[in-house]
Write a protein that holds these residues in place. Structure first.
Motif, mmCIF file in Angstrom:
data_model
loop_
_atom_site.group_PDB
_atom_site.id
_atom_site.type_symbol
_atom_site.label_atom_id
_atom_site.label_comp_id
_atom_site.label_asym_id
_atom_site.label_seq_id
_atom_site.Cartn_x
_atom_site.Cartn_y
_atom_site.Cartn_z
ATOM 1 N N VAL A 176 33.774 34.598 33.532
ATOM 2 C CA VAL A 176 34.502 33.353 33.759
ATOM 3 C C VAL A 176 35.033 33.380 35.186
ATOM 4 O O VAL A 176 35.582 34.397 35.633
ATOM 5 N N VAL A 233 39.357 30.784 28.583
ATOM 6 C CA VAL A 233 39.224 31.846 29.585
ATOM 7 C C VAL A 233 39.423 33.225 28.975
ATOM 8 O O VAL A 233 38.518 34.055 28.983
ATOM 9 N N VAL A 289 37.714 31.311 37.511
ATOM 10 C CA VAL A 289 38.772 30.307 37.519
ATOM 11 C C VAL A 289 39.134 30.007 38.967
ATOM 12 O O VAL A 289 39.546 30.899 39.709
#
Length: 107
Positions: free
Chosen positions: A24, A16, A26
């Motif tokens: 990215v 990450v 999450v």
């Protein structure tokens, strides 16, 4: 097509924070969380529709409380969007699938 990667303390930095080829996302979730389970099929669809440079990750907050705390996750599901290791957007709760896709494409 992007894959969904499970992240935890052992690989969070490499998967990450150090990822520089694209955005990215999450997904902070927990097994007991009904809305998190409802979001899973949407996350799977998103992974198939975003550019291959985008990375989709899932982080179990029960198993990674330090990371959840570090990102100030107070309720789940929470999706944090990062670019070059820095948070640029955050969705708390579920959103329309297209909002996730548009955010990833525009980062």
């Amino acid at each position: 097509m992007a894959n969904i990667i499970s992240v935890d303390m052992t690989n969070f930095e490499s998967e990450v924070l150090n990822y520089t080829e694209g955005p990215v996302m999450v997904d902070f979730w927990a097994e007991w969380c009904g809305p998190c389970k409802a979001l899973l099929p949407i996350i799977e669809e998103i992974a198939g529709e975003v550019p291959s440079t985008a990375k989709i990750c899932k982080l179990n907050v029960d198993e990674n409380t330090d990371l959840a705390r570090q990102f100030h996750v107070m309720s789940i599901p929470t999706c944090v969007f990062l670019k070059d290791g820095s948070e640029v957007e955050r969705f708390v709760g579920s959103r329309d699938k297209q909002e996730y896709i548009d955010t990833l494409k525009n980062l």
